[in-house]
Design a protein around this motif. Structure first.
Motif, PDB file in Angstrom:
ATOM      1  N   CYS A 144       9.669  11.639  -2.597  1.00 51.15           N
ATOM      2  CA  CYS A 144      10.994  11.080  -2.333  1.00 51.15           C
ATOM      3  C   CYS A 144      11.257  10.914  -0.840  1.00 51.15           C
ATOM      4  O   CYS A 144      11.747   9.881  -0.409  1.00 51.15           O
ATOM      5  CB  CYS A 144      12.064  11.964  -2.965  1.00 51.15           C
ATOM      6  N   HIS A 145      10.968  11.936  -0.063  1.00 48.35           N
ATOM      7  CA  HIS A 145      11.075  11.835   1.391  1.00 48.35           C
ATOM      8  C   HIS A 145      10.321  12.986   2.031  1.00 48.35           C
ATOM      9  O   HIS A 145       9.934  13.941   1.371  1.00 48.35           O
ATOM     10  CB  HIS A 145      12.534  11.763   1.865  1.00 48.35           C
ATOM     11  N   GLN A 146      10.108  12.855   3.337  1.00 48.01           N
ATOM     12  CA  GLN A 146       9.352  13.863   4.071  1.00 48.01           C
ATOM     13  C   GLN A 146      10.139  14.315   5.290  1.00 48.01           C
ATOM     14  O   GLN A 146      10.940  13.565   5.832  1.00 48.01           O
ATOM     15  CB  GLN A 146       7.980  13.326   4.457  1.00 48.01           C
ATOM     16  N   TYR A 147       9.906  15.538   5.683  1.00 42.68           N
ATOM     17  CA  TYR A 147      10.614  16.111   6.817  1.00 42.68           C
ATOM     18  C   TYR A 147       9.801  17.287   7.337  1.00 42.68           C
ATOM     19  O   TYR A 147       8.766  17.636   6.763  1.00 42.68           O
ATOM     20  CB  TYR A 147      12.029  16.547   6.416  1.00 42.68           C
ATOM     21  N   HIS A 156       0.859  -1.187   0.000  1.00 40.37           N
ATOM     22  CA  HIS A 156       0.000   0.000   0.000  1.00 40.37           C
ATOM     23  C   HIS A 156       0.898   1.240   0.000  1.00 40.37           C
ATOM     24  O   HIS A 156       1.853   1.315   0.773  1.00 40.37           O
ATOM     25  CB  HIS A 156      -0.886  -0.019   1.253  1.00 40.37           C
ATOM     26  N   PRO A 157       0.623   2.231  -0.851  1.00 41.67           N
ATOM     27  CA  PRO A 157       1.511   3.401  -0.921  1.00 41.67           C
ATOM     28  C   PRO A 157       1.614   4.173   0.393  1.00 41.67           C
ATOM     29  O   PRO A 157       2.673   4.709   0.712  1.00 41.67           O
ATOM     30  CB  PRO A 157       0.892   4.260  -2.026  1.00 41.67           C
ATOM     31  N   VAL A 192       7.704   6.845  -2.667  1.00 43.45           N
ATOM     32  CA  VAL A 192       6.475   6.218  -3.150  1.00 43.45           C
ATOM     33  C   VAL A 192       6.049   6.889  -4.452  1.00 43.45           C
ATOM     34  O   VAL A 192       6.172   8.098  -4.608  1.00 43.45           O
ATOM     35  CB  VAL A 192       5.356   6.278  -2.081  1.00 43.45           C
ATOM     36  N   GLN A 193       5.599   6.063  -5.381  1.00 44.58           N
ATOM     37  CA  GLN A 193       5.124   6.558  -6.673  1.00 44.58           C
ATOM     38  C   GLN A 193       3.606   6.634  -6.629  1.00 44.58           C
ATOM     39  O   GLN A 193       2.934   5.643  -6.375  1.00 44.58           O
ATOM     40  CB  GLN A 193       5.567   5.617  -7.787  1.00 44.58           C
ATOM     41  N   LEU A 194       3.087   7.825  -6.873  1.00 43.84           N
ATOM     42  CA  LEU A 194       1.651   8.055  -6.848  1.00 43.84           C
ATOM     43  C   LEU A 194       1.193   8.507  -8.226  1.00 43.84           C
ATOM     44  O   LEU A 194       2.003   8.825  -9.085  1.00 43.84           O
ATOM     45  CB  LEU A 194       1.306   9.138  -5.818  1.00 43.84           C
TER      46      LEU A 194
END
Length: 188
Positions: free
Chosen positions: A116-119, A90-91, A101-103
């Motif tokens: 790509c990433h979260q912050y 699951h994304p 994750v590819q959406l």
């Protein structure tokens, strides 16, 4: 500055209450039973993702239309199903682990939207003006790498949550389409 509060997964009931409160605000969901039903299904698909709750609830709150909410639900079902078929996960599980994750994009199905990433950023740092829901569900014209604002905390230390993203045009890998038949023969 105090460290940010880290939430673990909420129970399904607590997540539904959280999502419903964000989505409906002071509006009584019982006054809109069909919207409440759609919101519950959307919340279920998000597998208790806090960031997704903020993003999607902002979008839904801005457009109290059954047709629009159905479109959002259909889009979520479709891209989640495609992601699970293609990647086996699951994304939102990947997002919850801060993995790429590819959406898809609701307004531009010919593009891949990659987180790509979260912050997070402190309230003193500059944050992007583009919101995640405007890229994910909207028609923002952007290519390449950029940042989006996911949400801003209303409680100390007032962090803003940001995703580093990329939009790529999908390469057409489909088979060559056949043209119309003329005189019983097909041209390509």
């Amino acid at each position: 500055m105090a460290p940010a509060l880290t939430l673990k997964h909420l129970s399904p009931e607590a997540y539904w209450y959280f999502f419903k409160t964000l989505t409906f605000g002071s509006t009584d969901p019982e006054m809109h039973p069909r919207l409440a039903q759609l919101a519950m299904e959307i919340a279920r698909l998000q597998i208790r993702s806090i960031n997704s709750a903020y993003t999607t609830s902002n979008l839904l709150r801005d457009n109290f239309s059954i047709q629009f909410w159905c479109k959002v639900l259909s889009f979520l079902r479709g891209f989640i199903q495609k992601h699970i078929c293609k990647f086996g996960v699951h994304p939102f599980e990947l997002l919850n682990k801060n993995e790429p994750v590819q959406l898809g994009r609701m307004a531009s199905p010919s593009e891949d939207f990659i987180i790509c990433h979260q912050y997070h950023r402190s309230p003193h740092e500059e944050v992007p003006e583009i919101r995640l829901q405007d890229v994910f569900y909207g028609s923002i014209k952007k290519n390449g790498k950029f940042e989006v604002l996911v949400w801003r905390s209303q409680i100390p230390p007032y962090y803003s949550y940001v995703h580093a993203c990329e939009i790529r045009e999908r390469k057409n890998t489909g088979a060559k389409r056949k043209r119309c038949m003329k005189d019983g023969t097909t041209s390509s």
